[in-house]
Design a protein around this motif. Structure first.
Motif, PDB file in Angstrom:
ATOM      1  N   LEU A   1      75.262  47.267  -8.478  1.00 40.16           N
ATOM      2  CA  LEU A   1      76.132  46.642  -9.474  1.00 40.16           C
ATOM      3  C   LEU A   1      77.451  47.389  -9.597  1.00 40.16           C
ATOM      4  O   LEU A   1      78.516  46.775  -9.763  1.00 40.16           O
ATOM      5  CB  LEU A   1      75.419  46.605 -10.826  1.00 40.16           C
ATOM      6  N   LYS A   2      77.404  48.708  -9.529  1.00 47.49           N
ATOM      7  CA  LYS A   2      78.635  49.494  -9.591  1.00 47.49           C
ATOM      8  C   LYS A   2      79.575  49.137  -8.447  1.00 47.49           C
ATOM      9  O   LYS A   2      80.787  48.954  -8.641  1.00 47.49           O
ATOM     10  CB  LYS A   2      78.303  50.989  -9.541  1.00 47.49           C
ATOM     11  N   CYS A   3      79.018  49.011  -7.242  1.00 48.36           N
ATOM     12  CA  CYS A   3      79.847  48.694  -6.071  1.00 48.36           C
ATOM     13  C   CYS A   3      80.401  47.281  -6.144  1.00 48.36           C
ATOM     14  O   CYS A   3      81.550  47.029  -5.765  1.00 48.36           O
ATOM     15  CB  CYS A   3      79.036  48.893  -4.793  1.00 48.36           C
ATOM     16  N   LEU A   4      79.594  46.321  -6.632  1.00 49.30           N
ATOM     17  CA  LEU A   4      80.024  44.926  -6.688  1.00 49.30           C
ATOM     18  C   LEU A   4      81.155  44.723  -7.691  1.00 49.30           C
ATOM     19  O   LEU A   4      82.087  43.947  -7.440  1.00 49.30           O
ATOM     20  CB  LEU A   4      78.843  44.027  -7.051  1.00 49.30           C
ATOM     21  N   HIS A   5      81.093  45.405  -8.828  1.00 53.35           N
ATOM     22  CA  HIS A   5      82.022  45.132  -9.922  1.00 53.35           C
ATOM     23  C   HIS A   5      83.069  46.232 -10.112  1.00 53.35           C
ATOM     24  O   HIS A   5      83.854  46.168 -11.061  1.00 53.35           O
ATOM     25  CB  HIS A   5      81.241  44.922 -11.220  1.00 53.35           C
ATOM     26  N   GLY A   6      83.089  47.210  -9.246  1.00 50.33           N
ATOM     27  CA  GLY A   6      84.152  48.200  -9.273  1.00 50.33           C
ATOM     28  C   GLY A   6      84.130  49.115 -10.480  1.00 50.33           C
ATOM     29  O   GLY A   6      85.194  49.465 -11.007  1.00 50.33           O
ATOM     30  N   TRP A   7      82.961  49.509 -10.941  1.00 55.25           N
ATOM     31  CA  TRP A   7      82.895  50.449 -12.063  1.00 55.25           C
ATOM     32  C   TRP A   7      83.450  51.806 -11.624  1.00 55.25           C
ATOM     33  O   TRP A   7      83.239  52.241 -10.494  1.00 55.25           O
ATOM     34  CB  TRP A   7      81.456  50.626 -12.539  1.00 55.25           C
ATOM     35  N   SER A   8      84.102  52.469 -12.546  1.00 59.38           N
ATOM     36  CA  SER A   8      84.569  53.816 -12.250  1.00 59.38           C
ATOM     37  C   SER A   8      83.403  54.800 -12.308  1.00 59.38           C
ATOM     38  O   SER A   8      82.353  54.515 -12.905  1.00 59.38           O
ATOM     39  CB  SER A   8      85.650  54.236 -13.248  1.00 59.38           C
TER      40      SER A   8
END
Length: 441
Positions: free
Chosen positions: A68-75
């Motif tokens: 999910l972090k990679c898909l949505h660009g979380w810092s």
């Protein structure tokens, strides 16, 4: 949210948990030593997220969260803050990592890393192969390292040596061979890579690149390569983009991506099967010197073509010698000029017509236009003789001759007469143009 984390871990390391043997008696089983990371992941896979948790184990939860972090660009900071919140929300006995750094250490074992290759900031050479130990560029004499303010002010050589040197420019290279081996460790993916040979409907219609003339001509020219349908055929795509999502910053990063076309049509153009091979960082694009950065990829493709690499096929349960070939490229017209060394501007911009390009300078528009398209029509086409509605002339010429290897080498001999400041020896100049010729052929 169903997952097969046990199958994922076994596919990654080439170890299968089935009771029946993977290979025959005369075939080699991929070996995994007792102290390898495989057993660490097996242990992580058996650990519950918290006591009596029936939905998730630690590894599967972290993989989903990292996805999910990679898909949505979380810092990275927001991801660490989310982990803190989850650790307080879940029962106290949970085994969640405390930060993004710990999560990355867990998940990174499932994927491949990359190699950093230092480059000359002027795009002259890579500090790789014979230049690996050089401290400065032998062509432009530029330092391999960044010059900081402290170096300029001169605080002493001793301080400069103690401080960690920072390379002026870095090429990130993602080796291709281990990624190809990883694909065939999954039985489902290995089976899909035979679809074009075993399951494709061959009725003369164009449904897959295997139905194209270029694929068939390649098979006829290299029959030993086409005997094994598992051999990979690549298309190389490259272009520059601004990674900062704003046009106010001038920055150009160039990825070089390999797309395997052995897969079915509904899989081959999907993002999970794209293979990032090179990442050329900015702030400026490499321009015509992109071939400097392509050296690791070209060498690896040459080795895969000549010798191949021993690979385990989880579908057939056997080892075979995997080979690969680059057959096509995907690029726009300006990038075409960089990749193939053919100028797409000026009097001879057309790569199909070559030196027979019909061009005309527009005196008032201050641009070059390209005419003579009617020569590609059939000899008896009515527009060839229509002089009144076009430009006042009749077109009686035949289409330009398609260049063969001899014609290309003849043009290269003419180009060798020119000198470039980027190349110090005639041998390197010849190697550069020979590489362009091979791509063009």
């Amino acid at each position: 949210m169903e997952h097969d984390m046990d199958g994922l871990v076994h596919d990654v390391f080439g170890i299968h948990s089935t009771e029946e043997p993977i290979c025959g008696e005369s075939e080699r089983i991929p070996e995994v030593s007792e102290n390898s990371k495989f057993y660490e992941f097996v242990k992580e896979n058996e650990q519950m997220l918290y006591p009596n948790c029936m939905k998730y184990i630690k590894l599967s939860f972290m993989v989903h969260l990292y996805h999910l972090k990679c898909l949505h660009g979380w810092s990275d900071k927001s991801f660490s803050m989310l982990l803190d919140l989850l650790r307080y929300a879940l029962p106290e006995e949970n085994v969640l990592p405390k930060s993004y750094y710990e999560t990355k250490k867990i998940v990174s074992g499932l994927c491949f890393g990359y190699e950093k290759i230092h480059a000359c900031p002027n795009d002259c050479i890579l500090y790789w192969d014979k230049y690996a130990k050089y401290e400065g560029c032998p062509k432009c004499s530029t330092s391999r390292w960044k010059i900081t303010n402290e170096d300029v002010q001169g605080n002493g050589m001793e301080t400069s040596e103690r401080r960690k040197k920072i390379p002026a420019k870095i090429l990130r290279w993602f080796p291709l061979k281990p990624r190809l081996q990883r694909l065939y460790m999954s039985s489902k993916v290995a089976e899909s890579r035979r679809w074009h040979h075993e399951s494709r409907l061959n009725d003369g219609s164009l449904r897959h690149l295997a139905d194209s003339l270029s694929w068939k001509n390649f098979d006829a020219r290299y029959p030993t390569f086409s005997l094994d349908p598992r051999n990979v055929r690549f298309r190389v795509a490259s272009d520059g983009f601004n990674p900062f999502k704003t046009m106010s910053i001038t920055h150009s990063t160039w990825p070089v991506i390999l797309i395997p076309y052995n897969l079915p049509p509904w899989m081959c153009m999907k993002q999970p099967y794209f293979m990032l091979s090179l990442l050329i960082l900015g702030p400026k694009g490499p321009g015509n010197n992109i071939d400097i950065y392509l050296q690791p990829l070209v060498q690896e493709l040459q080795e895969l073509w000549d010798d191949g690499i021993e690979t385990f096929d989880a579908y057939k349960k056997e080892t075979f010698q995997l080979r690969a070939a680059m057959m096509w490229t995907i690029n726009d017209f300006p990038t075409y000029a960089n990749l193939f060394g053919w100028s797409t501007k000026g009097q001879y911009a057309c790569p199909c017509c070559g030196i027979e390009t019909t061009s005309q300078w527009l005196r008032h528009g201050k641009k070059i236009c390209y005419m003579g398209h009617r020569r590609w029509l059939s000899p008896k086409h009515k527009w060839r003789l229509n002089s009144r509605d076009i430009d006042g002339t009749r077109e009686l010429r035949s289409p330009p001759k398609r260049l063969d290897g001899i014609d290309i080498l003849r043009q290269i001999d003419e180009c060798r007469k020119e000198r470039s400041s980027k190349w110090s020896t005639t041998l390197e100049k010849e190697e550069h143009f020979l590489h362009i010729a091979l791509l063009a052929i």
